[in-house]
Write an enzyme that holds these catalytic residues in place. Sequence first.
Site, PDB file in Angstrom:
ATOM      1  N   CYS A   1       0.829  -1.207   0.000  1.00 46.12           N
ATOM      2  CA  CYS A   1       0.000   0.000   0.000  1.00 46.12           C
ATOM      3  C   CYS A   1       0.864   1.257   0.000  1.00 46.12           C
ATOM      4  O   CYS A   1       0.493   2.280  -0.582  1.00 46.12           O
ATOM      5  CB  CYS A   1      -0.948  -0.012   1.195  1.00 46.12           C
ATOM      6  SG  CYS A   1      -0.117  -0.288   2.775  1.00 46.12           S
TER       7      CYS A   1
ATOM      8  N   HIS B   1      -1.566   0.716   7.448  1.00 48.56           N
ATOM      9  CA  HIS B   1      -2.000   0.814   6.056  1.00 48.56           C
ATOM     10  C   HIS B   1      -1.799   2.239   5.559  1.00 48.56           C
ATOM     11  O   HIS B   1      -2.083   3.204   6.269  1.00 48.56           O
ATOM     12  CB  HIS B   1      -3.475   0.423   5.945  1.00 48.56           C
ATOM     13  CG  HIS B   1      -4.020   0.527   4.549  1.00 48.56           C
ATOM     14  ND1 HIS B   1      -3.507  -0.187   3.497  1.00 48.56           N
ATOM     15  CD2 HIS B   1      -5.027   1.287   4.033  1.00 48.56           C
ATOM     16  CE1 HIS B   1      -4.183   0.109   2.397  1.00 48.56           C
ATOM     17  NE2 HIS B   1      -5.103   1.006   2.699  1.00 48.56           N
TER      18      HIS B   1
END
Length: 1369
Positions: A179, A482
């Site tokens: 990510c 994330h």
Amino acid sequence: MVPSEENQFVPKEIHNAAEEPRVLCIIQDTTSAKTVNERLTLNLPASTTLSKLYEDVAHKAGYVNGSFDLTWGNTQNMAPLEHNSEMSLSDSSFEPDGKKNFLQLTDKDGEQPQIASDESGTADSSGLDDSSQERFIGPLQRDGSAGGSGDYSPSYSYSSILSKSETGYVGLVNQAMTCYLNSLLQTLFMTPEFRNALYNWEFEESEEDPITSIPYQLQRLFVLLQTSKKRAIETTDVTRSFGWDSSEAWQQHDVQELCRVMFDALEQKWKQTEQADLINQLYQGKLKDYVRCLECGYESWRIDTYLDIPLVIRPFGASQAYGSVEEALQAFIQPETLDGPNQYFCERCKKKCDARKGLRFLHFPYLLTLQLKRFDFDYTTMHRIKLNDRMTFPEELDMSPFIDVEDEKSPQTESCTDSGAENEGSCHSDQMSNDFSTDDCVDEGICLDSTSSTERALKPKSLLTFELFSVMVHSGSAAGGHYYAYIKSFSDGQWYSFNDQHVSKITQDDIRKTYGGSSGSRGYYSSAFASSTNAYMLIYRLKDPSRNSRFLAVEDFPEHIKSLVQKEKESEEQEKRQREIERNTCKIKLFCVHPVKMMMESKLEVHKDKTLREATEMAYKLMDLDGVVPLDCCRLVKYDEFHEYLERSYEGEEDTPMGLLLGGVKSSYMFDLLLETRRPDQVFQPYKPGEVMVKVHVVDLKTETIALPISVRAYLNQSITEFKQLIAQATGLSAETMRVVLERCYNDLRLLYVPNKTLKAEGFFRSNKVFVESSELTDHQLPFTDSLLWKLLDRHGNTIRLFVLLPEQSPGTLASRTLCQKAGEDSDGPFEGSKGNRKSVEAILEESTEKLKNLSLQQQQGSSAGDSQKSSDTSDFEHIESPTQEADSNSSLCVAADSRELENRISGSSDTENQFVCEERSDSEVNNDRSTSSVDSDILSSSHSSDTLCNADSGPIQLANGLDSHSITSSRRSKAHEGKKETWDTAEEDSGTDSEYDDNGKRKAEAQYLYFRAEPYSQDDASWETHKCLVVHVDKRITLAAFKQNLEPYVGVPSSQFKVFRVYANNQEFESVRLNETLSSFSDDNKVRTSRQGGFLTEGEVCITIRLGRALKKGEYRVKVFQLLVNEPEPCKFLVDTVFAKGMTVRQSKEELLPQLKEQCKLDLSIDRVRLRKKTWKNPGTVFLDYHVYEEDISISSNWEVFLEVLDDSEKMKSMSQLAILTRKWNPATMKLGPFQEAILESSSVEELKEKLSEMSDIPLENLEFAKGRGTFPCDISVLEIHQDLDWNPKVSTLNVWPLYICDDGAVVFYRDNRDEPLELSEDERNELMKKESSRLLKTGHRVSYSPRKEKALKIYLDGGPVRDPGQD
């Protein structure tokens, strides 16, 4: 129309529809992650067509009709419903009357549904009844769309749900933990200056491999992001150009670190190109690091470059964080005063003076990157933490206040150094000016230091204004989380969220939520309670209309980019076509009974539009039947492989598409296909649905044979009489005298004797197995369970086939025990027996066994035989059939050995004794190497096995290949022997084995004889010359004792002198010792493979290995002896396998064990200097005293393990009331542990333990402290932790209470002198010692203290991949 009158005007067809059944459809929109949890509900008349259903779903979901598919949601069928079909819902398998029909709304052709315009959203909805007018559920809310939305509140933070087609942007697939990479790539893509410069670079394939070219793969990725119709695209090609393998996808890195590493890699790749200085032009700034003397004004400085500015969230030691980016920037350039001991040595003053040290921004880049340093290190917990404090940032940032913080300029000469150099030497200010003059001509950034103060003052503020366009957000903790990016498009000024494959619009409120912090004030702990989702990197662009670029339009692309776009478009179209083919391809299991290769299995992949004839040709080639069977002798039929059932054939449907025959394209089918073959003179039999398959075995009672099965198809409603007539037509037997026996589930035999009873009532199913017999014998007059037919079928169902590997060198020679075939039978066998000196098998076995027992008795009495006579191997052993109840007198055995050779096999000469010792030793060594162990009843108690058909006279009957093969799993009990249970069927108490003899000395195996037949195994492999192998057909209800007795003639020694090992798939061997247990758990080799590797049977064959050596008698136990070495790195060492017996004393067992240790392990030990003690895994336990008796004082079991410990002096343990403790001294001053010493205590008193420790160590009682070791022996612990981690000096008076719980021998106790202070270690010494301790503890398999996960360094490899260190794991 007046709203109140709306319901009065209902079309007539709606009234009619209300009278017919309704169909309730519940549709799940799976096209977006935002809508996957929402449902559309439609309640439609059953007569509604599929095309009308699509219209209604499109209207309600707000999609353009035809841009999506509907599939069933609760089945494996993924084929979409036909768009233009006029079939009604009731005819399309929809269930009416309130039953829920679950559907899924999916992408069509891999593309997301198109959003309908507002006009389409207001279409007339009269086709829907009132009950379907619910609240709007879909990806986007529109004015005028069906249903209200007042109660609709999305659970996510975005204000609207947008699909890719509306945003126009493509997402990136997260490979696993990439990510952070996706966020940076999307930011670079949304940067016009970077994207345009990348497009202007042209790749030369002749100079570089496109796979390893980072700029080229980025170029391809950007082209796909701009032109692809997919929702998201992969980044694997980009990461492959980085030199990363798949493991890198599972490593999460810092996005700011990736940015620096990637820019460095691009600079290296772009050398000597127009883009060589692109990164510096866009992202590089300059600052001055200076020190100014406060007495004379002399200033020393150097120039540094930067790609990003790291901003501190919370100053070190402070409880409050900076509130905004502006505050953090001000703190970044705030100078500090060097005074007191930190004074600066001024070169002009020639002394130490107070000075001011700080940073000045000289040059801001065109693209300004700010890193918010949210990751910090907590020195209290020694762990990495994340700071979630609130820090605001403006959408427009004015950088003018951060230029030249100090207005006054010293007129004195300044000392300066270039960027990266040490602060030594001097240069004049004009040198710095010249340096900047060369940069200004190419730099797009703002350089202010080279201009005069007058010009600086006249600079307009707008030239230093930057606008925010990218916020990289981190959600999570310091251990992981994330990344995603909020990016503003310079095309329309709209902000978007780029979260891996999802792209959606956001608002300013969403950006403000990334400031971090929490509502309300929590003081010092505000960061701990704050939201973990906050901004981590900010990227600003200078507001300068003359420099701000716009994205290149597709028509303005350079020619090489246009070619690349066309290439990628063709590739995507090809992928789309391939995906379409996949969506229309039926994939189903295919079986075939190959005439040469037997049953074959494969997967048939055929397009749904291909006809049955074409599919048959494909299957014909797939099964490699060309040249073996003509194509016109093959056909495809519907087949159930599990039940081996032919469901139906497809006569007259050769031109029917496979999609119709198979019921559409599905991910899996509940049936299979069989490519059936026939001979040219045969005709295919039609198979109709509803028929059952019956495999008919014809039994011949006269020859006691069972024929191969014949397949017959019948109907469940047929009577037994009609079924017999059907079998009579197929077999030619008489239906009047026919007996039919059905083998039902659970393997019971059922005689079908009621004429009018149907097959269904008798328990017939899809696939069945029957045995038929039609003879004039009187056997049918007997009760079925007493008849010869039942006995033959019972033996047939319980016979298994085993491979038995005999010892490599049996005592004597194989030629001395030539075994003969049965007289007058099996003349075509591989061996011919001698015609002379024939005796019955019983006589030979009795005579041989009696001799062997007598000779064994003589050996025990000390007599020895004369010299051994040796003879060469002149022949292999012959085929023998052991006696059965039907054919005892026909069996014979030829014995070519005299009594002297028989004696030599068992006793007498020292050579023979040595031979047995070697066998026993090798057996122990093999057991140790393969981790073998004796097994108890669980190995022999299973009732599951697979049996091969076996006949008493003609050997095993091979099951038919392919369809006719049928495994027989049987657990029948022989009713013929129900009243003959053996009296020896239980082991005495919990003995590890059972005796072969009953109380009267009679062989227990003689109590009942079950079928046994052996024949030599054909050995073509040269590696098998030293291995003799038997194929044994035996009734699995035979006991191990009887089985061993039957093997005696082949092994050449009594059953008490050899052991039986079961060999498993991984070549592990386990000894079978329960003589009274049956062979029920020994699987059959009905799927045996004849391949051999290295002289051993491969997986799939059932193998038994025979090894010479004394087998266990009643009350005996096989014991593994390990040596306890308390002060060795590996304290547990295997020595030998030995045998202990019930009633034996410990001293007697030591007397038998020591000679064995001397011979096999070269250990010459004194009986008074060794002890045996309990072994529990690796822990030493109770010390066994010489007078202890096994099974009386010491519990013993099969597969027992014991420690042998060598003592320095005579045994000090004299009583069970004593306690043997293992003690170890800890020396904090030297950071070392002493050796183990044993302390013998007379009681469980703590005071006595301390006195004993004081006596051993000369530590005064008042200074002695002790602690119990933790874990398994030797209770290893790091020397860095032992001083504080153990529970030292517990406040108890006895050892058998908490926290000590020392109740048995073998406990580990550490002790120390509390006057010793721990050794002071430097940081380097501590780190070095920590490495050594970690290595030591890992080697011993003990726990290593917690250490944070070691993060893998982020690297991009310019040569295509890392260079592997051969020594690196």
